[in-house]
Design an enzyme around this catalytic site. Structure first.
Site, PDB file in Angstrom:
ATOM      1  N   PRO A   9      33.632  -1.920  -9.602  1.00 25.94           N
ATOM      2  CA  PRO A   9      33.913  -2.424 -10.942  1.00 25.94           C
ATOM      3  C   PRO A   9      32.758  -3.187 -11.587  1.00 25.94           C
ATOM      4  CG  PRO A   9      35.186  -3.607  -9.279  1.00 25.94           C
ATOM      5  CD  PRO A   9      34.598  -2.409  -8.614  1.00 25.94           C
ATOM      6  N   ASN A  10      32.612  -2.934 -12.869  1.00 29.34           N
ATOM      7  CA  ASN A  10      31.647  -3.613 -13.749  1.00 29.34           C
ATOM      8  C   ASN A  10      30.191  -3.183 -13.529  1.00 29.34           C
ATOM      9  OD1 ASN A  10      33.607  -5.307 -15.128  1.00 29.34           O
ATOM     10  ND2 ASN A  10      33.835  -6.338 -13.158  1.00 29.34           N
ATOM     11  N   ARG A  17      25.730  -6.812 -18.554  1.00 28.92           N
ATOM     12  CA  ARG A  17      26.332  -7.957 -17.858  1.00 28.92           C
ATOM     13  C   ARG A  17      25.264  -8.828 -17.180  1.00 28.92           C
ATOM     14  NH1 ARG A  17      28.625  -6.156 -11.894  1.00 28.92           N
ATOM     15  NH2 ARG A  17      29.554  -8.213 -12.034  1.00 28.92           N
ATOM     16  N   TYR A  22      21.684  -9.366 -12.597  1.00 27.84           N
ATOM     17  CA  TYR A  22      21.687  -7.938 -12.267  1.00 27.84           C
ATOM     18  C   TYR A  22      20.562  -7.139 -12.917  1.00 27.84           C
ATOM     19  CZ  TYR A  22      26.265  -9.227 -10.496  1.00 27.84           C
ATOM     20  OH  TYR A  22      27.279  -9.839  -9.804  1.00 27.84           O
ATOM     21  N   ASN A  73      28.476   0.062  -3.075  1.00 25.00           N
ATOM     22  CA  ASN A  73      28.468  -1.289  -3.618  1.00 25.00           C
ATOM     23  C   ASN A  73      29.872  -1.498  -4.187  1.00 25.00           C
ATOM     24  OD1 ASN A  73      28.258  -3.663  -4.996  1.00 25.00           O
ATOM     25  ND2 ASN A  73      26.341  -3.152  -6.043  1.00 25.00           N
ATOM     26  N   ALA A  76      33.072  -6.492  -6.925  1.00 23.91           N
ATOM     27  CA  ALA A  76      34.038  -7.569  -6.659  1.00 23.91           C
ATOM     28  C   ALA A  76      35.021  -7.207  -5.538  1.00 23.91           C
ATOM     29  CB  ALA A  76      34.798  -7.909  -7.934  1.00 23.91           C
ATOM     30  N   GLU A  97      26.519  -0.759   3.116  1.00 17.95           N
ATOM     31  CA  GLU A  97      26.931  -1.656   2.024  1.00 17.95           C
ATOM     32  C   GLU A  97      25.691  -2.161   1.281  1.00 17.95           C
ATOM     33  OE1 GLU A  97      28.541  -5.262   3.618  1.00 17.95           O
ATOM     34  OE2 GLU A  97      29.045  -6.103   1.663  1.00 17.95           O
ATOM     35  N   HIS A  99      24.328  -4.586  -2.224  1.00 13.96           N
ATOM     36  CA  HIS A  99      24.555  -5.447  -3.388  1.00 13.96           C
ATOM     37  C   HIS A  99      23.233  -5.670  -4.080  1.00 13.96           C
ATOM     38  CE1 HIS A  99      28.587  -6.173  -2.035  1.00 13.96           C
ATOM     39  NE2 HIS A  99      28.088  -6.377  -0.836  1.00 13.96           N
ATOM     40  N   ARG A 106      25.008 -17.237  -3.680  1.00 12.77           N
ATOM     41  CA  ARG A 106      25.827 -17.433  -4.873  1.00 12.77           C
ATOM     42  C   ARG A 106      27.097 -18.219  -4.492  1.00 12.77           C
ATOM     43  NH1 ARG A 106      26.329 -11.854  -7.922  1.00 12.77           N
ATOM     44  NH2 ARG A 106      27.167 -13.271  -9.511  1.00 12.77           N
TER      45      ARG A 106
HETATM   46  C1  DQA Z   1      27.622  -7.293  -6.553  1.00 12.42           C
HETATM   47  C2  DQA Z   1      27.974  -8.708  -6.092  1.00 12.42           C
HETATM   48  C3  DQA Z   1      29.466  -8.962  -6.241  1.00 12.42           C
HETATM   49  O1  DQA Z   1      29.784 -10.281  -5.797  1.00 12.42           O
HETATM   50  C4  DQA Z   1      29.868  -8.834  -7.697  1.00 12.42           C
HETATM   51  O2  DQA Z   1      31.264  -8.999  -7.832  1.00 12.42           O
HETATM   52  C5  DQA Z   1      29.407  -7.573  -8.331  1.00 12.42           C
HETATM   53  C6  DQA Z   1      28.107  -7.019  -7.966  1.00 12.42           C
HETATM   54  C7  DQA Z   1      26.100  -7.036  -6.520  1.00 12.42           C
HETATM   55  O3  DQA Z   1      25.714  -5.874  -6.615  1.00 12.42           O
HETATM   56  O4  DQA Z   1      25.308  -7.976  -6.426  1.00 12.42           O
HETATM   57  O5  DQA Z   1      30.056  -7.045  -9.222  1.00 12.42           O
HETATM   58  O6  DQA Z   1      28.227  -6.377  -5.656  1.00 12.42           O
END
Ligand code: DQA
Length: 141
Positions: A9-10, A17, A22, A73, A76, A97, A99, A106
């Site tokens: 998501p997102n 964002r 990011y 990835n 959230a 995994e 990120h 964080r």
């Molecule tokens: C994320 C880190 C997560 O905590 C966050 O909710 C994201 C992006 C990252 O790529 O740094 O949406 O996965």
């Protein structure tokens, strides 16, 4: 070799964002980056993004018998989803995994990853490069 890259998501909002966290590049640029990293390593890459937990679970299940590796990835859902953890375990496809940000530096809740125990490696804090590192890790294995 075929690798499925899943973004949660997102991540479709990249470039809009929280640019300070990011970066300024958008999701399309991330897809192109992954495809190039795949081509450089002789790997066929398919990218999938969803804001919905169930769709991500469906995609992981559909990967069974089709893909040799998964880069994920979960965004959230990393910090909440037993369903995604169980899906990765169910298909037994080597999964890495990723990120973009350094989740360890964080908020406290971002230090918890439900999926990590089912993954062969984790890369965080390297921006787009983490995806290349993940693809190369799967090729090595
Ligand atoms: C994320 C880190 C997560 O905590 C966050 O909710 C994201 C992006 C990252 O790529 O740094 O949406 O996965």
């Amino acid at each position: 070799m075929k690798i499925l890259v899943i973004n949660g998501p997102n991540l479709n909002m990249l470039g809009i964002r929280e640019k300070n966290i990011y970066g300024t590049q958008d999701y399309k640029a991330l897809v192109e980056f992954c495809e190039k990293a795949g081509a450089d390593n002789g790997v066929e890459i398919t990218c999938f993004q969803s804001n919905h937990e169930g769709s991500i679970v469906d995609k992981i299940q559909e990967a069974y018998g089709v893909y040799d590796g998964i880069v994920i990835n979960p965004a959230a859902y990393t910090h909440t989803s037993v369903a995604i953890l169980d899906a990765i375990k169910a298909v037994s496809i080597p999964t890495v995994e990723v990120h973009l940000s350094n989740v360890d530096e964080r908020e406290e809740f971002r230090k918890i990853s439900y999926v990590r125990s089912a993954c062969v490696a984790t890369f965080y804090g390297y921006g787009f490069d983490g995806y290349r590192m993940a693809i190369e890790e799967l090729v090595k294995k």
